[in-house]
Design a protein around this motif. Structure first.
Motif, short mmCIF file in Angstrom:
data_model
loop_
_atom_site.label_atom_id
_atom_site.label_comp_id
_atom_site.label_asym_id
_atom_site.label_seq_id
_atom_site.Cartn_x
_atom_site.Cartn_y
_atom_site.Cartn_z
N THR A 420 0.83 -1.20 0.00
CA THR A 420 0.00 0.00 0.00
C THR A 420 0.87 1.25 0.00
O THR A 420 0.58 2.23 -0.72
CB THR A 420 -0.92 -0.01 1.23
OG1 THR A 420 -1.65 -1.24 1.27
CG2 THR A 420 -1.90 1.15 1.17
N VAL A 424 0.79 4.07 -2.96
CA VAL A 424 0.49 5.48 -2.69
C VAL A 424 1.63 6.37 -3.18
O VAL A 424 1.40 7.44 -3.75
CB VAL A 424 0.24 5.68 -1.18
CG1 VAL A 424 0.10 7.16 -0.86
CG2 VAL A 424 -1.00 4.93 -0.75
N ILE A 442 -4.57 -0.12 -5.45
CA ILE A 442 -5.18 0.34 -4.20
C ILE A 442 -6.64 -0.10 -4.13
O ILE A 442 -7.13 -0.52 -3.07
CB ILE A 442 -5.06 1.87 -4.09
CG1 ILE A 442 -3.59 2.28 -3.99
CG2 ILE A 442 -5.80 2.38 -2.86
CD1 ILE A 442 -3.36 3.77 -4.00
N GLN A 628 -3.27 5.13 5.19
CA GLN A 628 -2.54 5.20 3.91
C GLN A 628 -3.49 5.41 2.74
O GLN A 628 -3.20 6.18 1.82
CB GLN A 628 -1.72 3.93 3.72
CG GLN A 628 -0.53 3.81 4.66
CD GLN A 628 0.19 2.49 4.50
OE1 GLN A 628 -0.02 1.78 3.55
NE2 GLN A 628 1.03 2.16 5.46
N ALA A 632 -3.89 8.50 0.12
CA ALA A 632 -3.94 8.36 -1.34
C ALA A 632 -5.08 9.16 -1.95
O ALA A 632 -4.97 9.66 -3.08
CB ALA A 632 -4.08 6.88 -1.72
#
Length: 1355
Positions: A420, A424, A442, A628, A632
């Protein structure tokens, strides 16, 4: 012949077919087909008698002669030739197999030569067969006879065609039987046929024999069309696998496969499949291992494209089919991660993905779980390293592979968090394809996240933070309770140690001290708020140790501690002879029971402690993942505006999924998605509609989701900005036009709006907002329910909620229809109502209802809009409303001599009832002066409180009056335009009817019609002039005009801010004054300077912002007046308030791009916005210059003025800002002629300028020009005379600590350029002189040639 035939020599000789020698050669080329058939029949007859007849020299030579001349052999005879070779070969193989089974050694050896000869002939047949053409391929198609009519005509034609149709030769039809025969031969046990004592040759004959047999199979693979046939592929695989498995063909096959991969693109997947068949069905892995090792040893350059792509596809396919085989060689293959060729790096990335899938999903009991986990960690690390690869293709491939790995049933929480983070980070990659795949990854991570086992899988950060906080508290309580339990156990153990010390004692449990130590450490971690997921709260070793300690604790007291204690107590009692044995036994039993209870409790709390710690880590990982993803979303917001369609669609999918999982920022993304409805790409618009529908209905049947769909539509309006509502309106209109909104949803919205139950204000407002949007597409949505609108929105509920009433007015406006007006068309489909309609009565009540809320102004605006949209005579109702509001504002108030406290009390009461009420002035100025009579003495009123009640009024009521007056004025202009169009339409219909009545007449009549058309045109001009005169002279200056009374009042209030201090009154008065300026040019010419003075002196940003917008409207209405004061328009660009600056920039953008104002020297102020600290201002400025560049030479014409404006003077930018701005603007100078002209102009400025800063700026601008042509360079060289004045002054103004090297270098370059230019000019002159001389000579030669020919003609 048997002793003379050598297979190796024959195969070597066959390489040169033309020079191949046949002892008894037959001239096939000179034979007729009948002779060929007769000759071939001799060989067929001989082989039919005995398959060993091929050993005969005559038969063998006949067959070889046909094969050598295969291009001359008809297809029918070629088929017959192949049949005889295959049938003879099959018979010989059967005979050899029979002898081998009977172990007749001598008979087996006799089959060697015929089998080799047949193999040689079959090999040659495979090479020659493709040269043979069927009879219909070379010959033209026969002309079919014309079918006869009548019964049986079609059937007769079909029978005739079938009779005339000759059998065609096709090598493709023979491939499968040939491969089947070769496989049959390969199953033969040749060890008894080729024996060592019969074969004195040093190299065993089977090697050549098997090469000869497998060569047709390899030759067939070279044809891409053949490899598309599944039976042919399976036959080839079987031949190769049998040869490798049973006959030692591995090295030869390895060489051939590598060459095939190198030169044939279509063989990558088939060769991988062949090796997979060899591994799975024939249990032979050595060939695959050797090929992988050879590929690993290869090196590929970046320039080589064909070879690496073939090998990469081979590795990818082989890794998918046989991952375990590739896993054994992965250590060697990883060397290609550093290869120069990016296709090989992509292949290794895909191979790693296949290996991870295999290791994670396979149930191999022979492998160690710890070793497997270690391998998986290493492979994931390798994938994540490739995220930083130099090639964007490799980076994209990494995210694609990781996305596929997310579907694995085994979840890797630690690796998923690292993935992840990498995804990002990649959202800011410079390549759109990488960003698209990162967003897709994602999305896949969200869909497959492992945090849904306990709480349903939603990803709201607040909920997870609450869970983490709760489990942390529970963990602290459990640790405290366990510590207390262990402390009690320690105390009891101390007492027992004291009693047992004489007998050697019993050691304390090791788990007690250890657990206490760990409890204290974790308490310390919890106190510090440790939530780092990478450094896990409970590692595996600690968890194992806790579990190990938990197991013996329950049994300890029963087996060890309890019995020891009892024995110890008993021993002590025997030694010490207690006086009371009964009391001693009771104490022993109580101690044992207490110890058992403490141990059991400790074990239970220890297990609970481990469970809580694991839950805490679980929540911490989930929170890290959610944060996270939330990070994003901030980047994906920006990617919604990308120019790459695929990237935008992926971002839309992200927000759709994020909304389903209830991420906090998903709602913002959904609203930003709405703006994509304005995209010029129709496909993007449709995709936007589909995505929104997917978000709101989850693609289910609307009838089953009516309540939720309606609810979600309403929620879209919550806290929406004006831009979001505008985009949502267009989206709803589009979806309604496309029949994507079910009628039940509309009914549900009406039900919410008209519900008698007390609903939240936002919900009822949202329902009428959506209804109004849907009515844009179909007015029937509101046409049948006007009574509900009047009852709810303009009734008691509307009076209590003015925003609801405002949007009800908007919905009522939809009754007029939403058909766009076509430019130049007089067609009007609008609907007008009588003024005695209940609609207008309700609207009048809504406007005149006493109210002190700030929302009243928005309601009044929409109510007046509704009156002018629906009323057939809106001026009648407008006059009535204005008169009533005037009476209320100027009515006599009966007050005491000191009216201020009572007034303040009423004002404070209204403020308490409406928390959003308008801000009022302080007590001393709350009663603004409004008297405009010449005899009113304001100074006297201030001195005499008793008279103040006659000369003062309520400022808010006056504000309401002025707002209505101003908006009626601006709407009446629009209404006059509609009246003008209606008059023209009626006149046009009347003339059209007259033409139709007259019909087609003679020429004289037609001339009359033309004259009438001219008269009609003049009449239309008269209509326009009449309407313009009404607007110019009657609205604000007519003797009977009601609006004329309020112009002087607005001028006085706006011009005397020292007397009229109420902020609301000043703001409304300025707005209405701006609208009055748009009505009449006379009024505008007389009073526009007051508006500019207010813009310059007002401290209220709302007033300045409104004026900036109003100036745009005034510029459209009266451009000549604004052109004289164009500098005033640009002052807002330097305003300190962001909203004023943004509105000014947008207004100027609209005016300039549409050609409504002329740009003089002020474009530099627009360029300064490129360096604004606020990104929205800078983005708007970039958008302006991008659109301006599409106009003809707009930037080029104003570029010198921009440079002067930004380089010197009070408006100049700092040097770095100037360079950044010019670097952006010069990107729009692309034409060579423009560059040449700018070079010339800039060079002349060196002579005219004396400022060193300006010299530097000019030099920098020259460096930005694209010198694409020689003329541009020539212009630069021609400007050399202007430079010598620059360098001496630059040398004198140079700082003392700076060396002269830069100036010396500049002078050297200039001198070199001058000298080179002089040489080029001299060379050019010489060339021109030579060309002229050559042209003269050519002319003379032509004249000389023409003169003799003329003399001959004369003779």
């Amino acid at each position: 012949m048997a002793n003379a035939f050598d297979l190796q020599e024959e195969l070597q000789a066959l390489q040169d077919t033309v020079n191949y020698l046949i002892e008894n050669k037959h001239d096939i080329h000179s034979m007729e087909p009948a002779e060929m058939d007769s000759l071939l029949q001799q060989a067929v007859s001989a082989i039919a008698v005995s398959s060993e007849a091929v050993s005969s020299q005559d038969v063998f030579d006949i067959l070889r002669s046909f094969l050598k001349c295969a291009d001359a052999v008809p297809g029918i005879l070629m088929s017959k030739l192949l049949d005889v070779i295959m049938s003879g070969f099959a018979a010989e193989v059967d005979a050899a197999a029979h002898d081998v089974d009977h172990e007749d050694q001598q008979a087996c050896a006799a089959h060697k030569t015929p089998i080799e000869m047949y193999a040689f002939l079959l090999n040659w047949s495979a090479r020659s067969a493709e040269k043979v053409n069927g009879p219909d391929e070379d010959a033209p198609a026969p002309v079919l006879p014309k079918p006869r009519k009548g019964r049986g005509g079609k059937a007769a034609q079909t029978r005739t065609a079938s009779k005339n149709k000759a059998p065609e030769w096709s090598w493709k039809d023979q491939v499968v039987p040939v491969l089947t025969l070769i496989s049959k031969v390969l199953k033969l046990k040749t060890s008894k046929i080729w024996t060592r004592h019969l074969c004195p040759s040093p190299s065993p004959p089977p090697d050549n024999f098997y090469r000869c047999l497998t060569a047709p199979a390899y030759h067939i693979t070279e044809n891409e069309q053949y490899m598309k046939s599944q039976p042919i592929k399976l036959g080839i695989y079987k031949v190769i696998c049998l040869a490798v498995k049973h006959h030692g063909h591995g090295p030869a096959a390895q060489t051939t496969i590598i060459q095939s991969l190198q030169y044939y693109e279509h063989l990558s997947e088939p060769m991988a499949e062949c090796l997979n068949v060899l591994l799975k069905e024939f249990d032979h892995a050595q060939l695959g291992d050797e090929i992988l090792r050879e590929i690993a040893a290869k090196s590929f350059s970046a320039q080589d494209t064909k070879g690496p792509r073939n090998f990469s596809r081979f590795l990818t396919q082989f890794a998918e089919w046989a991952p375990r085989a590739v896993l054994k060689q992965i250590s060697l293959l990883l060397s290609h991660l550093d290869s120069e060729s990016y296709p090989m790096r992509m292949a290794i990335v895909e191979v790693i993905g296949c290996l991870i899938r295999e290791l994670a999903c396979s149930e191999d009991l022979t492998s160690d779980a710890h070793q497997t986990q270690k391998q998986l960690n290493g492979l994931y690390d390798l994938l994540l390293e490739r995220v930083l690869d130099l090639s964007s293709y490799v980076r994209s491939k990494v995210f694609t592979v990781l996305s596929r790995l997310c579907d694995l049933p085994v979840k890797f929480p630690k690796q998923r968090l690292a993935i992840t983070r990498a995804a990002v980070s990649a959202l800011e990659d410079k390549v759109a394809g990488v960003r698209k795949n990162a967003i897709s990854l994602i999305v896949k991570l969200m869909v497959t996240h492992p945090y849904g086992l306990m709480h349903g899988g939603l990803l709201g950060v607040q909920e997870w933070e609450d869970r983490y906080r709760d489990v942390t508290k529970d963990l602290q309580k459990t640790e405290k309770a366990l510590d207390d339990t262990l402390a009690g156990a320690d105390a009891e153990g101390t007492d027992k140690e004291d009693e047992q010390e004489a007998d050697g004692g019993v050691d304390e449990e090791p788990s007690t001290a250890q657990l206490k130590k760990k409890r204290s450490r974790h308490q310390k971690e919890d106190a510090e708020g440790v939530m780092d997921v990478d450094e896990e709260d409970v590692d595996e070793e600690e968890a194992d140790s806790i579990m190990d300690e938990d197991e013996p604790e329950p049994s300890g007291p029963e087996e060890g501690d309890g019995s020891g204690d009892v024995d110890g107590e008993g021993t002590s009692s025997l030694k010490h002879k207690s006086k009371s044995k009964k009391n001693g036994r009771k104490s022993e039993l109580a101690m044992a029971a207490l110890t058992d209870e403490q141990a059991a409790l400790a074990a239970l709390e220890s297990n609970q402690l481990l469970h809580l710690r694991l839950r805490k880590r679980y929540y911490a990982e989930a929170l890290s993942f959610i944060r996270q993803v939330e990070e994003a979303t901030q980047i994906i917001f920006q990617l919604l505006g990308s120019t790459h369609k695929a990237e935008v669609l992926e971002a839309m999918e992200f927000f759709r999924v994020a909304h389903e999982y209830q991420l906090d920022s998903a709602e913002i993304g959904i609203k930003k998605m709405l703006h994509l409805i304005w995209s010029k790409d129709n496909s993007s618009m449709s995709e936007d509609g589909k995505e929104l529908k997917g978000v709101r209905s989850r693609l289910l049947d609307p009838k089953q989701q009516v309540n939720r769909i309606a609810k979600n539509m309403v929620e879209l309006t919550y806290d929406a900005t004006l831009a979001e509502l505008t985009s949502l309106e267009e989206m709803m209109r589009y979806m309604m036009d496309d029949d994507q909104i079910h009628a039940d949803v509309v009914n549900k919205l009406w039900q919410v709006y008209s519900s008698e139950r007390p609903l939240p204000k936002q919900q009822r407002r949202g329902a009428i907002i959506i209804i109004g949007m849907l009515a844009l597409a179909r007015r029937g949505v509101v046409q049948d329910r006007v009574d509900i609108l009047l009852k709810i929105g303009l009734g008691p509920m509307g009076k209590a909620d003015l925003i609801l009433a405002k949007y009800t007015c908007v919905a009522l406006q939809r009754l007029n229809g939403s058909a766009k007006k076509v430019k130049g068309s007089l067609l009007d489909k609008s609907v007008r109502l009588e003024m005695d309609s209940a609609v207008f009565r309700k609207l009048q009540e809504a406007i005149e209802h006493p109210c002190r809320s700030r929302e009243w102004f928005a309601l009044a605006e929409q109510a007046i809009n509704t009156v002018y949209a629906l009323g057939d005579r809106p001026e009648v109702l407008s006059n009535t409303i204005i008169r009533n509001l005037t009476r209320r504002a100027f009515r006599r108030r009966e007050k005491s001599a000191t009216p201020v406290p009572g007034e303040r009390a009423s004002l404070s009461l209204s403020s308490e009832q409406d928390p959003e009420g308008m801000d009022e002035d302080p007590p001393q100025s709350s009663l603004a002066l409004i008297s405009t009579l010449p005899g009113s003495a304001q100074g006297t009123s201030e001195g005499n409180p008793a008279k103040r009640s006659d000369d003062t009024g309520d400022a808010f009521e006056l504000s309401q009056l002025l707002f209505v007056v101003g908006h009626v004025a601006i709407k009446h202009i629009v209404y006059l335009e509609l009246v003008e169009r209606e008059w023209k339409r009626q006149k046009q219909e009347k003339e059209l009817a007259e033409k139709l009545a007259r019909g087609a007449g003679d020429d004289a009549a037609n001339k009359d019609v033309e004259e009438l058309d001219q008269v009609a045109g003049n009449a239309e001009d008269e209509i326009g002039d009449r309407i313009a005169a009404v607007r110019e002279t009657e609205l604000l200056y007519g003797p009977d005009s009601l609006l004329a009374l309020y112009g002087p009042l607005l001028v006085r209030i706006c011009g005397r801010p020292d007397q009229f201090k109420n902020t609301t009154l000043r703001s409304v008065a300025t707005l209405s004054f701006s609208k009055f300026l748009c009505v009449s040019s006379q009024f505008c010419d007389s009073n526009h300077h007051l508006l500019f003075r207010i813009l310059e002196t007002s401290k209220d940003p709302n007033i300045r912002s409104n004026i900036a917008i109003a100036l745009g409207d005034i510029a459209v209405s009266f451009s000549t007046i604004i052109d004289e004061n164009s500098d005033e328009l640009y002052k807002g660009l330097s305003d300190s308030d962001l909203v004023v600056k943004k509105n000014t920039l947008m207004v100027l953008t609209h005016l300039i791009l549409n050609g409504m104002i002329k740009v003089k020297g002020q474009l530099g102020e627009m360029a300064k916005c490129l360096e604004d600290d606020e990104s929205r201002i800078a983005d708007l400025a970039k958008l302006f210059f991008t659109d301006l560049s599409t106009k003809d030479n707009a930037i080029y014409n104003n570029l010198p003025d921009v440079i002067s404006h930004l380089s010197v003077g009070e408006h100049a930018l700092d040097e770095e800002g100037f360079q950044r701005t010019m670097r952006y603007i010069f990107t729009f100078i692309e034409k060579e002629r423009q560059a040449e002209s700018i070079v010339e102009k800039l060079c002349q400025r060196f002579r005219l300028s004396e400022d060193t800063r300006q010299w530097r700026d000019i030099s920098f601008c020259l460096s930005l020009l694209p010198f694409k042509s020689e003329r541009s360079v020539k212009k630069l060289v021609e400007g050399l005379p202007f430079y010598p004045n620059v360098t001496p002054k630059a040398r004198s103004n140079k700082a003392a600590n700076k060396p002269d090297s830069e100036l010396n270098e500049f002078e050297t370059v200039l001198e070199e350029s001058r000298r080179q230019g002089a040489e080029d000019q001299a060379f050019e002159k010489r060339v021109e002189g030579k060309k002229a001389a050559a042209k003269k000579r050519a002319t003379r030669r032509t004249a000389r040639k023409r003169q003799p020919s003329a003399d001959e003609d004369d003779e």
